[in-house]
Design a protein around this motif. Structure first.
Motif, short mmCIF file in Angstrom:
data_model
loop_
_atom_site.label_atom_id
_atom_site.label_comp_id
_atom_site.label_asym_id
_atom_site.label_seq_id
_atom_site.Cartn_x
_atom_site.Cartn_y
_atom_site.Cartn_z
N VAL A 173 55.87 55.26 28.85
CA VAL A 173 54.72 55.73 28.02
C VAL A 173 54.89 55.45 26.34
O VAL A 173 54.10 55.68 25.96
CB VAL A 173 54.32 57.26 28.83
CG1 VAL A 173 53.06 58.02 27.64
CG2 VAL A 173 53.42 57.26 29.93
N GLN A 217 44.67 70.61 21.39
CA GLN A 217 43.71 69.85 21.57
C GLN A 217 42.44 71.13 21.98
O GLN A 217 41.43 71.04 20.89
CB GLN A 217 43.18 68.67 22.20
CG GLN A 217 42.67 67.83 22.03
CD GLN A 217 42.95 66.75 23.01
OE1 GLN A 217 43.71 66.39 22.68
NE2 GLN A 217 42.30 65.52 22.17
N HIS A 266 43.48 60.61 16.20
CA HIS A 266 43.11 59.43 16.84
C HIS A 266 42.18 58.39 15.82
O HIS A 266 41.81 57.65 15.27
CB HIS A 266 42.61 58.30 18.01
CG HIS A 266 41.69 59.40 18.65
ND1 HIS A 266 41.51 60.29 19.39
CD2 HIS A 266 40.99 59.36 18.01
CE1 HIS A 266 40.36 60.88 19.38
NE2 HIS A 266 39.62 60.54 18.66
N PHE A 281 56.53 58.97 33.30
CA PHE A 281 55.55 59.34 34.13
C PHE A 281 56.02 58.25 35.83
O PHE A 281 55.43 57.54 35.89
CB PHE A 281 54.65 59.86 34.53
CG PHE A 281 54.09 60.34 33.10
CD1 PHE A 281 54.77 62.27 33.49
CD2 PHE A 281 53.41 60.00 31.63
CE1 PHE A 281 54.63 62.88 32.15
CE2 PHE A 281 53.23 60.67 30.58
CZ PHE A 281 53.97 62.30 31.00
N PRO A 337 45.41 54.78 18.81
CA PRO A 337 44.73 54.85 20.17
C PRO A 337 44.57 55.97 21.03
O PRO A 337 46.06 56.26 21.04
CB PRO A 337 43.74 53.63 20.07
CG PRO A 337 45.86 52.33 20.21
CD PRO A 337 46.14 53.71 19.32
N SER A 338 43.65 55.45 22.00
CA SER A 338 43.35 57.13 22.65
C SER A 338 44.23 56.73 24.14
O SER A 338 44.80 55.22 24.86
CB SER A 338 42.05 57.21 23.14
OG SER A 338 42.89 58.11 24.18
N GLY A 339 45.34 56.90 24.70
CA GLY A 339 46.00 56.96 25.42
C GLY A 339 47.78 55.99 25.21
O GLY A 339 48.46 55.81 25.70
N CYS A 340 48.11 56.28 23.63
CA CYS A 340 48.94 55.72 23.12
C CYS A 340 50.14 56.43 23.54
O CYS A 340 51.75 55.92 23.08
CB CYS A 340 49.05 55.19 22.12
SG CYS A 340 48.75 56.38 20.71
N GLY A 341 50.28 57.68 23.73
CA GLY A 341 51.59 58.16 23.49
C GLY A 341 51.36 58.90 22.58
O GLY A 341 52.41 60.04 22.68
N LYS A 342 50.51 59.86 22.04
CA LYS A 342 50.50 60.55 20.91
C LYS A 342 50.98 62.53 21.40
O LYS A 342 51.93 62.68 21.00
CB LYS A 342 49.42 60.48 19.77
CG LYS A 342 49.15 59.39 19.34
CD LYS A 342 48.06 59.69 18.51
CE LYS A 342 47.12 59.88 19.79
NZ LYS A 342 45.57 59.45 20.42
N SER A 343 49.96 62.51 21.87
CA SER A 343 50.37 63.84 22.52
C SER A 343 51.49 64.04 23.72
O SER A 343 52.62 64.96 23.30
CB SER A 343 48.89 64.65 23.83
OG SER A 343 48.50 64.18 22.94
N THR A 344 52.07 63.19 23.83
CA THR A 344 53.17 63.08 24.87
C THR A 344 54.65 63.77 24.02
O THR A 344 55.57 63.93 24.91
CB THR A 344 53.18 61.77 25.95
OG1 THR A 344 52.12 61.11 26.84
CG2 THR A 344 54.85 61.79 26.54
N GLU A 360 45.78 66.73 17.31
CA GLU A 360 44.21 66.37 17.11
C GLU A 360 43.28 67.99 16.76
O GLU A 360 42.44 68.32 18.22
CB GLU A 360 43.47 66.23 18.52
CG GLU A 360 44.20 64.65 19.25
CD GLU A 360 43.65 63.76 19.70
OE1 GLU A 360 42.11 63.60 19.71
OE2 GLU A 360 44.20 63.10 20.24
N1 LIG Z 1 51.96 64.09 32.97
C1 LIG Z 1 51.42 62.71 33.04
N2 LIG Z 1 51.11 62.23 34.55
C2 LIG Z 1 51.46 60.51 34.52
N3 LIG Z 1 50.51 59.65 33.51
C3 LIG Z 1 50.86 60.82 32.44
C4 LIG Z 1 51.08 61.97 31.99
N4 LIG Z 1 50.35 63.19 31.04
C5 LIG Z 1 50.44 61.59 30.70
N5 LIG Z 1 50.36 60.44 31.07
C6 LIG Z 1 49.91 59.66 30.94
O1 LIG Z 1 50.98 58.91 29.71
C7 LIG Z 1 49.51 58.17 28.68
C8 LIG Z 1 49.58 58.57 27.53
O2 LIG Z 1 48.96 59.74 27.72
P1 LIG Z 1 48.93 60.69 26.14
O3 LIG Z 1 48.32 62.07 26.12
O4 LIG Z 1 50.32 61.11 25.42
O5 LIG Z 1 47.94 60.12 25.28
P2 LIG Z 1 47.29 60.45 24.00
O6 LIG Z 1 47.97 59.50 22.90
O7 LIG Z 1 47.39 62.07 23.50
O8 LIG Z 1 45.92 60.27 23.59
P3 LIG Z 1 44.57 61.02 23.18
O9 LIG Z 1 44.12 60.55 21.97
O10 LIG Z 1 43.65 60.23 24.75
O11 LIG Z 1 44.94 61.82 23.02
C9 LIG Z 1 48.50 57.97 29.36
O12 LIG Z 1 48.47 56.68 29.89
C10 LIG Z 1 48.28 58.59 29.96
O13 LIG Z 1 47.52 58.30 31.54
#
Ligand SMILES: Nc1ncnc2c1ncn2[C@@H]1O[C@H](COP(=O)(O)OP(=O)(O)OP(=O)(O)O)[C@@H](O)[C@H]1O
Ligand SMILES: [Mg+2]
Lengths: 365, 350, 342
Positions: A18, A82, A192, A13, A37-44, A159
């Motif tokens: 990410v 989610q 997670h 991004f 862990p949270s924020g590791c990029g799973k959702s992305t 999730e």
């Molecule tokens: N649209 C966006 N613009 C900028 N950064 C983003 C965007 N979407 C996600 N991120 C960043 O990408 C990283 C991964 O986000 P992601 O949502 O994939 O985490 P996650 O593993 O699903 O976390 P969680 O378990 O909390 O859902 C995070 O640091 C988040 O801040």
């Protein structure tokens, strides 16, 4: 047939990376769990598979076809969000049929499909209600139902259980596992929670900071974690890490001195004397009776759970060791116990956190 | 005595009266008189006949001298209460008046004429609602037409406003695209330039488009309200993007997402805008005054103004039509008061 | 989760019947929109959604805005710009040609200066009075009392009335044989020709506009008052602070951001005063209640000989004032929001 491959997928991004060079293969009808862990990029990652997000580089391959530029709707996938993302102004029935209406499915067919799904998920009585009139578990079912109506080849679940209370989560987990068997579909599941991952997955993908740490079956990950991170992440309670250094020995039987002076011998290749090493031992592989290496320690906390007793203890040089002892023990806080580590189940990690391989590596040398 | 005084001045909770309490009540009661009084006066006056309206000092209620049909006379005659010389009071009708003497008759025996000095008689008055004040302007003058024009302008302008504004708000809240900030800035900038500043060039634009003296010329310049776009965009920003993504996974086209998902969910804001728009368009005055030259096309406000501006103001009709043009707004307010006030309080627009 | 608590539109057969043509129309539009989506992607879709609003906006707002500037540099009687003659800054010079700026009679365009003077006087007096009255009303309405909704409605409802209605309601009361003169007579005073007397006409113009708009500002101030946390008052009560100190030390300082917004909004509206006064007095007697917008309207559009150039120049001058005021207002709003977040 639903075979999915991610080839060298990266995502950033703006300037923030990410995901970094992710390679994953998901076979037909497999249940794969992304955990981290949270924020590791799973959702992305999941959203890139879904087509809701475009990868910065790399390919998403569905059944041998690169689908990078295909819109979300045209990939034949379904997603459970989610937050469920149920349409709040539509009844459950409308929520379920919306996707079919959009593909111009005939009315009677929609009707039949919705009824079938509702029966399967036991939400028949809820069909005329609005999402806000449902309990968390019911909403969850509707969200899954909405994903099911179009009979997708691949389910993506982000999730889906995280908004439920602990008890319901266990029930729904079982239902999901049963559903997967019944639907014969590929499922990619993000969580997670490592317990969810262990119980549901055929294979687990462990992610950290946008990188794949390890891919394997739950037991592979449990028994042979590739690095300290995976070792600490998989298994509950978490693995204990004891710091120490090599103290000689020959190939295949290294001697290790833990901080605090206790000696262990492990079936790993020896390294130069004095090189630091971390020994991992799961709480379930520590006993207070019998065993070889014994470490005297003071108990700081006792959690008597009934079938098992968890103790937190402090030893010289090792500030916190957790042991899970079978059955009920007459141990109280402040007692001194002597901890025996089961040497068959010790893991060793080098200074970089990588697994120091035993057995076969030793033989090669 | 002092017991009664303390009882009368006692307040809930037992606290004594503070002088600010008195001031507050004076303020409220004065406000009630000043704010409501004129409107009630308008309502009462609108039911008075032309004759009753010209009375000075005016009566509160719409009184009218009672008229009775008497045999032998074509027209109904006014009824009076007359104090006779013998001290008795009689009900007589006035046949005609000559100087300071009225020729009167008993309605039962109209042949006999009784002469009565004007000072000895009082008209018999009864409450009479002059409903013809309301019906005649519709029948004889163009008010039905004005009413229709106003309804047309209000309804059409509001519908177009809602559609155009919500589409724009949707684009500005749910898509990332180049120039989004620029578009937002332009809209914000035009909040500063009210219609009253651009009436001259707008007039020539309307003429250039052949919209002069047409209801569309009244409608079109008002429909792209920046206020509406902002109000809706602000609300749509709170709708989670996940819902849109779920719909995309459900094969919904973007247009479908707009009208099946986002628009229904933005209904509270859309409703606020709808109410505002109805009031704005119904009450518009300056712009319709400029654009419409043909009587047939006047809206209620313009028609009312031209009617009251005539040399010989027919107040009985003006007042009734004022009530009519006020009615829709009053009805809306009565039903949606809470909605409107909270809408204004939270958005600060009017 | 905000989504799940939000209400959608109600169902019902009647609504379904009403919605059927809407549904049909929407499905019709779906085709071209889907084409745009396939052909041009999401950027194209966004443009398509913006297009109708921005088109209308461009034609009827943006274009006239630029046109206005052009008109102000032209002269002659022609309506369309291409037939008009360029006269440079002549119109502005005409407007500003005064021997003594304090004396409208010494100006070439004396009506303009009278309008400016009247508007200036109106703005100062009306805004001051309006803000004070609104503040007082808001303070009264913010007290603990029964039927607060009713009282709020009492002060608020004139906001919704059209300017023509407001003017006629009062014109009827103020006319020679009106209610007010009857009341004066009752009290033993001489009747007054309210709208024929220059001073009284201005007074009633100001009174009327306060009467009509007071509720709006009261509402904004009331919202501000109700946002002040209760416990502050309770703390003050514990400290034994007298009421006037609570007012000056707690209420007014915390209300100040809202006051700023109210004052600026009132200023912006007051500069544009027209409708009610025009219907009430027609600008008269003479030029006693002639305001800027009426001057622009009459000069440019309502007189036998239209002077579009002069009217445009006047409206540009007015726009400058308004833009400055609005900019200050936007800054103040941003400031208030920041303050509220803290
Ligand atoms: N649209 C966006 N613009 C900028 N950064 C983003 C965007 N979407 C996600 N991120 C960043 O990408 C990283 C991964 O986000 P992601 O949502 O994939 O985490 P996650 O593993 O699903 O976390 P969680 O378990 O909390 O859902 C995070 O640091 C988040 O801040
Ligand atoms: Mg996530």
């Amino acid at each position: 047939m639903s075979h999915l491959e991610l080839k060298n997928v990266s995502k950033s991004f703006g300037p923030v990376g990410v995901l970094h060079h992710v390679d994953i293969e998901v076979k037909d009808r497999e249940f794969v769990v992304f955990v981290g862990p949270s924020g590791c990029g799973k959702s992305t990652l999941l959203r890139i598979i879904a087509g809701l997000e475009k990868a910065t580089s790399g390919d998403v391959v569905l059944d041998g076809e690169v689908v990078n530029h295909l819109a979300a709707a045209d990939r034949g996938l379904a997603m459970v969000f989610q937050s469920y993302a149920l349409y709040p102004h539509m009844s459950v029935r409308q929520n379920l049929s919306f996707g079919l209406e959009n593909t111009k499915t005939p009315r009677d067919k929609i009707e039949a499909r919705v009824t079938e799904i509702a029966r399967m998920l036991r939400i028949e009585e809820l069909l005329e209600r609005k999402p806000r009139q449902l309990s968390g578990g019911q909403r969850q079912r509707v969200a899954i139902g909405r994903a099911m109506v179009r009979r997708p080849g691949v389910f993506l679940l982000d999730e889906p259980l995280s908004n439920l209370d602990a008890e319901l989560r266990v029930t729904m987990r079982a239902e999901l596992a049963a559903l997967h068997k019944r639907l014969d579909a590929t499922m990619i599941y993000v969580t997670h929670d490592q317990t969810e991952a262990m119980t549901l997955a055929d294979r687990i993908v462990v992610l950290r900071d946008g990188r794949v740490e390890q891919i394997g079956t739950p037991l592979e990950l449990y028994n042979r974690p590739a690095n300290r991170f995976v070792a600490g992440f998989i298994g509950a309670p978490h693995m204990n890490f004891l710091e120490g250094r090599f103290a000689g020995g020959e190939a295949g039987a290294a001697r290790i001195e833990l901080d605090g002076g206790h000696m262990l011998s492990l079936h790993i290749p020896a390294r130069p004397k004095g090189e630091p090493i971390t020994i991992g031992v799961r709480p379930h592989h520590i006993e207070t009776q019998g065993g070889q290496a014994r470490i005297p320690a003071t108990v700081t906390l006792v959690e008597a759970l009934g079938p098992e007793t968890i103790i937190h203890a402090e030893a010289e040089g090792q500030p916190r060791i957790v042991a899970a002892l079978a059955g009920q023990r007459g141990i109280t806080s402040g007692d001194t116990v002597s901890l025996a580590l089961d040497e068959r189940f010790l893991h060793a990690f080098d200074a970089d956190g990588r697994r120091v391989a035993e057995g076969e590596v030793a033989e090669e040398m | 005595m002092s017991g009664i005084a303390t009882f009368l001045t006692r307040r809930r909770g037992g606290a004594s009266w503070h002088f600010t309490d008195v001031l507050a009540w004076i303020w409220l009661v004065a406000g009630l008189l000043l704010m409501f009084g004129p409107v009630i006066w308008l309502g009462l006056s609108s039911f008075k006949t032309r004759a009753a309206l010209s009375e000075f000092p005016p009566t509160l209620l719409p009184y009218e001298t009672a008229m009775v049909h008497v045999e032998g006379f074509d027209e109904p005659l006014p009824l009076y209460r007359v104090m006779m010389e013998d001290g008795e009071e009689h009900l007589l009708v006035q046949v005609r008046r000559i100087g300071t003497v009225a020729q009167m008759a008993d309605p039962e025996a109209p042949e006999e004429i009784i002469r009565v000095p004007l000072t000895a008689r009082q008209p018999v008055r009864e409450i009479k609602l002059a409903t013809e004040n309301y019906s005649t302007p519709f029948k004889r003058y163009n008010f039905l037409r004005y009413f229709y024009n106003s309804v047309f302008v209000t309804v059409v302008a509001t519908i177009i406003t809602l559609i155009f504004n919500s589409m724009a708000a949707f684009a500005l809240s749910k898509y990332q695209f180049k120039g989004r900030t620029a578009v937002l800035a332009i809209i914000l900038a035009t909040l500063m330039v009210p219609l009253s500043v651009i009436i001259i060039p707008l007039f020539s634009v309307i003429n250039g488009l052949n919209l002069f003296n047409s209801l569309w010329g009244v409608i079109l310049p008002t429909v792209a309200t920046p206020t509406g776009v902002f109000l809706l965009r602000q609300y749509m920003l709170t709708i989670p993007d996940e819902l849109l993504e779920a719909a995309r996974m459900d094969h919904a086209s973007e247009w479908k997402i707009y009208w099946r998902i986002v628009l229904p969910l933005a209904m509270p804001a859309v409703a606020v805008l709808a109410i505002f728009s109805v009031m704005w368009r119904w009450n518009d005055f300056l712009w319709p005054l400029i654009v419409l030259s043909d009587q047939e096309l006047y809206t209620l406000q313009v028609g009312l103004n031209s009617f009251q501006g005539e040399l010989n103001v027919q107040w009985h009709y003006v007042l009734a039509m004022t009530v009519v043009s006020m009615l829709p707004v009053v009805v809306i307010f009565a039903f949606l008061q809470r909605f409107i006030t909270s809408g204004i309080a939270s958005t600060g627009i009017k | 989760m905000t989504v799940e608590t939000r209400q959608g539109i109600g169902g019902g057969h009647f609504a379904g019947l009403l919605l059927a043509p809407v549904r049909w129309a929407m499905n019709l539009i779906d085709r071209p929109m889907s084409f745009v989506q396939r052909r041009f992607g999401l950027g194209g879709v966004a443009a398509a959604f913006l297009a109708p609003n921005m088109l209308v906006f461009g034609i009827f707002v943006l274009f006239p805005m630029t046109l206005n500037v052009a008109y102000s540099f032209t002269g002659g009687g022609a309506l369309f710009l291409n037939n008009r003659v360029f006269v440079g800054t002549l119109q502005y010079e005409t407007l500003l040609a005064c021997r003594d700026f304090l004396d409208a009679a010494s100006c070439r365009e004396d009506r303009f200066w009278r309008a400016v003077g009247n508007t200036g006087f109106f703005v100062v007096v009306q805004v001051t009075a309006l803000v004070l009255v609104s503040l007082a009303t808001a303070l009264v309405l913010n007290r603990e009392m029964r039927a607060r909704g009713f009282w709020r409605a009492v002060f608020f409802f004139p906001v919704l009335l059209s300017p023509v209605v407001v003017a006629l309601i009062w014109k009827w009361i103020l006319q020679r044989n009106g209610l007010l003169n009857a009341a004066l007579l009752e009290l033993g005073f001489e009747p007054v020709l309210w709208l024929v007397n220059r001073g009284w006409a201005m007074f009633w113009a100001i009174f009327l506009s306060i009467w009509a708009h007071l509720g709006f500002y009261t509402l904004i101030l009331l919202a501000g008052l109700q946002a002040i946390p209760r416990d502050l008052y309770e703390a003050a009560e514990m400290d034994g602070a007298p009421r006037w100190r609570v007012l000056t030390r707690i209420t007014l300082p915390l209300l100040w951001p809202n006051m700023v917004v109210v004052i600026l909004l009132a200023l912006i509206r007051a500069v544009q005063v027209f409708d009610e006064v025009f219907v009430l007095t027609g600008g008269g007697p003479g030029t006693a209640t002639l305001f800027l917008v009426q001057y622009i309207y009459e000069t440019g559009l309502a007189q036998q000989v239209r002077n579009l150039g002069l009217a445009s120049a006047a409206s540009i001058l007015m726009a400058v004032v308004l833009i400055v005021l609005t900019l200050i207002q936007l800054l103040a709003s941003a400031w208030r929001e920041r303050k509220e977040q803290r």
